[in-house]
Scaffold this motif. Structure first.
Motif, PDB file in Angstrom:
ATOM      1  N   ILE A  38       0.826  -1.200   0.000  1.00 37.66           N
ATOM      2  CA  ILE A  38       0.000   0.000   0.000  1.00 37.66           C
ATOM      3  C   ILE A  38       0.867   1.259   0.000  1.00 37.66           C
ATOM      4  CG2 ILE A  38      -1.999  -1.045   1.122  1.00 37.66           C
ATOM      5  CD1 ILE A  38      -0.971   0.058   3.781  1.00 37.66           C
ATOM      6  N   ALA A  39       0.255   2.342  -0.440  1.00 32.64           N
ATOM      7  CA  ALA A  39       0.886   3.654  -0.332  1.00 32.64           C
ATOM      8  C   ALA A  39       0.581   4.233   1.038  1.00 32.64           C
ATOM      9  CB  ALA A  39       0.357   4.577  -1.428  1.00 32.64           C
ATOM     10  N   ALA A  40       1.607   4.769   1.685  1.00 33.68           N
ATOM     11  CA  ALA A  40       1.440   5.320   3.025  1.00 33.68           C
ATOM     12  C   ALA A  40       2.500   6.383   3.270  1.00 33.68           C
ATOM     13  CB  ALA A  40       1.547   4.205   4.080  1.00 33.68           C
ATOM     14  N   PRO A  41       2.294   7.239   4.274  1.00 34.77           N
ATOM     15  CA  PRO A  41       3.279   8.299   4.549  1.00 34.77           C
ATOM     16  C   PRO A  41       4.642   7.760   4.951  1.00 34.77           C
ATOM     17  CG  PRO A  41       1.186   8.777   5.632  1.00 34.77           C
ATOM     18  CD  PRO A  41       1.097   7.372   5.125  1.00 34.77           C
ATOM     19  N   ASP A  42       4.660   6.616   5.687  1.00 36.23           N
ATOM     20  CA  ASP A  42       5.926   6.030   6.117  1.00 36.23           C
ATOM     21  C   ASP A  42       5.701   4.563   6.454  1.00 36.23           C
ATOM     22  OD1 ASP A  42       5.038   5.835   8.957  1.00 36.23           O
ATOM     23  OD2 ASP A  42       5.219   8.017   8.913  1.00 36.23           O
ATOM     24  N   GLY A  43       6.781   3.866   6.756  1.00 37.48           N
ATOM     25  CA  GLY A  43       6.716   2.439   7.031  1.00 37.48           C
ATOM     26  C   GLY A  43       5.883   2.094   8.250  1.00 37.48           C
ATOM     27  N   ASP A  44       5.974   2.886   9.298  1.00 34.07           N
ATOM     28  CA  ASP A  44       5.196   2.609  10.502  1.00 34.07           C
ATOM     29  C   ASP A  44       3.700   2.712  10.218  1.00 34.07           C
ATOM     30  OD1 ASP A  44       7.436   2.136  12.019  1.00 34.07           O
ATOM     31  OD2 ASP A  44       7.536   4.177  12.847  1.00 34.07           O
ATOM     32  N   ALA A  45       3.318   3.724   9.469  1.00 38.71           N
ATOM     33  CA  ALA A  45       1.905   3.889   9.125  1.00 38.71           C
ATOM     34  C   ALA A  45       1.425   2.730   8.261  1.00 38.71           C
ATOM     35  CB  ALA A  45       1.694   5.217   8.396  1.00 38.71           C
ATOM     36  N   ALA A  46       2.277   2.308   7.321  1.00 43.39           N
ATOM     37  CA  ALA A  46       1.907   1.191   6.444  1.00 43.39           C
ATOM     38  C   ALA A  46       1.695  -0.084   7.251  1.00 43.39           C
ATOM     39  CB  ALA A  46       2.988   0.983   5.388  1.00 43.39           C
ATOM     40  N   ARG A  47       2.592  -0.359   8.191  1.00 44.40           N
ATOM     41  CA  ARG A  47       2.460  -1.579   9.008  1.00 44.40           C
ATOM     42  C   ARG A  47       1.219  -1.513   9.888  1.00 44.40           C
ATOM     43  NH1 ARG A  47       8.079  -1.129   8.658  1.00 44.40           N
ATOM     44  NH2 ARG A  47       8.179   0.343  10.397  1.00 44.40           N
ATOM     45  N   HIS A  48       0.931  -0.347  10.430  1.00 44.61           N
ATOM     46  CA  HIS A  48      -0.261  -0.193  11.272  1.00 44.61           C
ATOM     47  C   HIS A  48      -1.531  -0.464  10.469  1.00 44.61           C
ATOM     48  CE1 HIS A  48      -3.058   1.459  14.200  1.00 44.61           C
ATOM     49  NE2 HIS A  48      -3.572   2.203  13.238  1.00 44.61           N
ATOM     50  N   ILE A  49      -1.608   0.102   9.283  1.00 37.34           N
ATOM     51  CA  ILE A  49      -2.785  -0.096   8.434  1.00 37.34           C
ATOM     52  C   ILE A  49      -2.868  -1.550   7.986  1.00 37.34           C
ATOM     53  CG2 ILE A  49      -3.826   0.512   6.217  1.00 37.34           C
ATOM     54  CD1 ILE A  49      -2.528   3.318   6.579  1.00 37.34           C
ATOM     55  N   ALA A  50      -1.733  -2.097   7.535  1.00 42.82           N
ATOM     56  CA  ALA A  50      -1.726  -3.467   7.010  1.00 42.82           C
ATOM     57  C   ALA A  50      -2.141  -4.477   8.059  1.00 42.82           C
ATOM     58  CB  ALA A  50      -0.349  -3.811   6.468  1.00 42.82           C
ATOM     59  N   MET A  51      -1.785  -4.249   9.325  1.00 41.64           N
ATOM     60  CA  MET A  51      -2.105  -5.228  10.362  1.00 41.64           C
ATOM     61  C   MET A  51      -3.611  -5.410  10.532  1.00 41.64           C
ATOM     62  SD  MET A  51       0.415  -6.875  11.330  1.00 41.64           S
ATOM     63  CE  MET A  51      -0.587  -7.787  12.504  1.00 41.64           C
ATOM     64  N   HIS A  52      -4.381  -4.381  10.273  1.00 37.54           N
ATOM     65  CA  HIS A  52      -5.835  -4.533  10.355  1.00 37.54           C
ATOM     66  C   HIS A  52      -6.334  -5.519   9.295  1.00 37.54           C
ATOM     67  CE1 HIS A  52      -6.817  -1.356  13.312  1.00 37.54           C
ATOM     68  NE2 HIS A  52      -5.702  -0.785  12.864  1.00 37.54           N
ATOM     69  N   ALA A  53      -5.767  -5.430   8.092  1.00 36.18           N
ATOM     70  CA  ALA A  53      -6.135  -6.361   7.024  1.00 36.18           C
ATOM     71  C   ALA A  53      -5.636  -7.766   7.335  1.00 36.18           C
ATOM     72  CB  ALA A  53      -5.570  -5.883   5.692  1.00 36.18           C
ATOM     73  N   ILE A  54      -4.423  -7.865   7.858  1.00 32.61           N
ATOM     74  CA  ILE A  54      -3.853  -9.168   8.190  1.00 32.61           C
ATOM     75  C   ILE A  54      -4.660  -9.831   9.298  1.00 32.61           C
ATOM     76  CG2 ILE A  54      -1.810 -10.322   9.131  1.00 32.61           C
ATOM     77  CD1 ILE A  54      -0.134  -8.114   7.708  1.00 32.61           C
ATOM     78  N   ASP A  55      -5.088  -9.049  10.277  1.00 34.98           N
ATOM     79  CA  ASP A  55      -5.927  -9.601  11.345  1.00 34.98           C
ATOM     80  C   ASP A  55      -7.230 -10.175  10.783  1.00 34.98           C
ATOM     81  OD1 ASP A  55      -4.080  -8.949  13.273  1.00 34.98           O
ATOM     82  OD2 ASP A  55      -5.101  -7.120  13.928  1.00 34.98           O
ATOM     83  N   GLU A  56      -7.788  -9.529   9.765  1.00 32.64           N
ATOM     84  CA  GLU A  56      -9.020 -10.031   9.161  1.00 32.64           C
ATOM     85  C   GLU A  56      -8.765 -11.344   8.426  1.00 32.64           C
ATOM     86  OE1 GLU A  56     -13.166  -9.896   7.861  1.00 32.64           O
ATOM     87  OE2 GLU A  56     -11.951  -9.456   9.637  1.00 32.64           O
ATOM     88  N   VAL A  57      -7.640 -11.448   7.731  1.00 32.95           N
ATOM     89  CA  VAL A  57      -7.281 -12.706   7.064  1.00 32.95           C
ATOM     90  C   VAL A  57      -7.155 -13.827   8.089  1.00 32.95           C
ATOM     91  CG1 VAL A  57      -5.471 -13.910   5.769  1.00 32.95           C
ATOM     92  CG2 VAL A  57      -6.143 -11.589   5.116  1.00 32.95           C
ATOM     93  N   ARG A  58      -6.501 -13.542   9.187  1.00 37.38           N
ATOM     94  CA  ARG A  58      -6.293 -14.577  10.200  1.00 37.38           C
ATOM     95  C   ARG A  58      -7.595 -14.929  10.921  1.00 37.38           C
ATOM     96  NH1 ARG A  58      -0.270 -12.357  11.676  1.00 37.38           N
ATOM     97  NH2 ARG A  58       0.784 -13.648  10.120  1.00 37.38           N
ATOM     98  N   ARG A  59      -8.494 -13.967  11.051  1.00 38.25           N
ATOM     99  CA  ARG A  59      -9.812 -14.280  11.611  1.00 38.25           C
ATOM    100  C   ARG A  59     -10.539 -15.295  10.742  1.00 38.25           C
ATOM    101  NH1 ARG A  59     -15.059 -13.417  10.776  1.00 38.25           N
ATOM    102  NH2 ARG A  59     -14.670 -12.204   8.882  1.00 38.25           N
ATOM    103  N   ILE A  60     -10.514 -15.069   9.443  1.00 39.40           N
ATOM    104  CA  ILE A  60     -11.200 -15.968   8.518  1.00 39.40           C
ATOM    105  C   ILE A  60     -10.525 -17.335   8.508  1.00 39.40           C
ATOM    106  CG2 ILE A  60     -11.725 -16.352   6.072  1.00 39.40           C
ATOM    107  CD1 ILE A  60     -11.970 -13.235   5.896  1.00 39.40           C
TER     108      ILE A  60
END
Length: 298
Positions: free
Chosen positions: A21-43
């Motif tokens: 994803i496009a994001a302001p910096d790496g920390d922001a990208a990881r924070h956003i991505a973890m929400h999506a990853i958590d959803e994958v792992r929930r499923i």
């Protein structure tokens, strides 16, 4: 200012996965991505047949005993499986996963005829009793397996999480099943290569994609070779034997679950798969057993 692209890699559903994803910096990208990853792992936790506490495992454990109540999400997926069965002339059957007990794709050994004969009576979505509130597998030993569309469903859910968080440039990739939220930050499309099914180091085409989903099914993903013949993991529920007409089928669709279901259905329909793809109205690239390429573009 054009945002930078960041890739967050992870493992799920037996696959190498990534959120880019496009994001302001790496920390922001990881924070956003973890929400999506958590959803994958929930499923994955909810529907994996490898987990004793999953919904699918509870349904399978109750086979021949009693019905199992379904929540809204599970009921929707079962309704989708029902539509897939109907539109594929019965070839896309989520009860056919039980056939894996006869096939060992880690060793080049064909199953015993008796093993398939014993398992085939356990295959048949038309035997399953479901009404939107519960599901019942009437025969002991019957199983459901959401592997035919579970990963693609997770791709879509993860992409929707990212969209809600404001992501407009990037994609989710779960083992090659991809959903695109928008083009690169500079507006250019993503350039996605389609693997040559007979040469893992080569591609046969490159597809520009900005939005939507791409999925591929092929005889090169899991297979064994015996006496010079390839046997892939896509099994015909009528015979228990692998399909053999297509080497690879790739489909572009608005949703990953649609793209993946179409590729698998085309593989299962074998020589009738091209007519099915044409009727779908979706863009596709398919390679048959002789290496001939067929495609439909918008």
């Amino acid at each position: 200012m054009v945002a930078d692209l960041y890739t967050v890699s992870f493992a799920a559903m037996g696959s190498r996965c990534e959120v880019r994803i496009a994001a302001p910096d790496g920390d922001a990208a990881r924070h956003i991505a973890m929400h999506a990853i958590d959803e994958v792992r929930r499923i994955e936790q909810k529907y994996s047949r490898y987990r004793d506490d999953s919904v699918v495992s509870r349904i399978n454990a109750a086979a021949g005993k009693h019905a199992v109540a379904c929540d809204e999400e599970t009921a929707a997926l079962l309704a989708y499986a029902d539509r897939l069965h109907a539109t594929s002339d019965g070839r896309f059957d989520i009860t056919s996963g039980v056939l894996r007990k006869a096939w060992d794709f880690r060793n080049a050994v064909l199953p015993q005829t008796s093993a398939l004969r014993d398992l085939l009576p356990l295959v048949g979505w038309d035997k399953v009793l479901h009404n939107g509130a519960s599901v019942f597998l009437p025969l002991p030993g019957m199983e459901l397996d959401f592997g035919g569309f579970g990963k693609e469903y997770a791709v879509d859910r993860a992409a929707e999480v990212l969209a809600v968080m404001g992501v407009r440039h990037g994609y989710v990739n779960l083992g090659g099943d991809m959903r695109f939220l928008g083009p690169r930050p500079d507006g250019a499309a993503w350039d996605i290569g389609i693997q040559d099914p007979r040469d893992i180091s080569a591609t046969v085409a490159s597809i520009p994609i900005s939005r939507g989903a791409l999925a591929t099914s092929g005889d090169y993903e899991r297979f064994i070779e015996v006496d010079g013949r390839r046997y892939c993991h896509v099994l015909d529920p009528r015979s228990g034997m692998p399909v053999s007409y297509w080497r690879s089928v790739s489909v572009l669709a608005p949703l990953a679950i649609t793209a993946g279901s179409c590729t698998t259905t085309a593989m299962l329909l074998e020589e009738d798969g091209r007519d099915f793809l044409d009727r779908s109205g979706l863009s596709y690239l398919a390679i048959d057993h002789d290496g001939r390429i067929f495609r439909r573009t918008p």
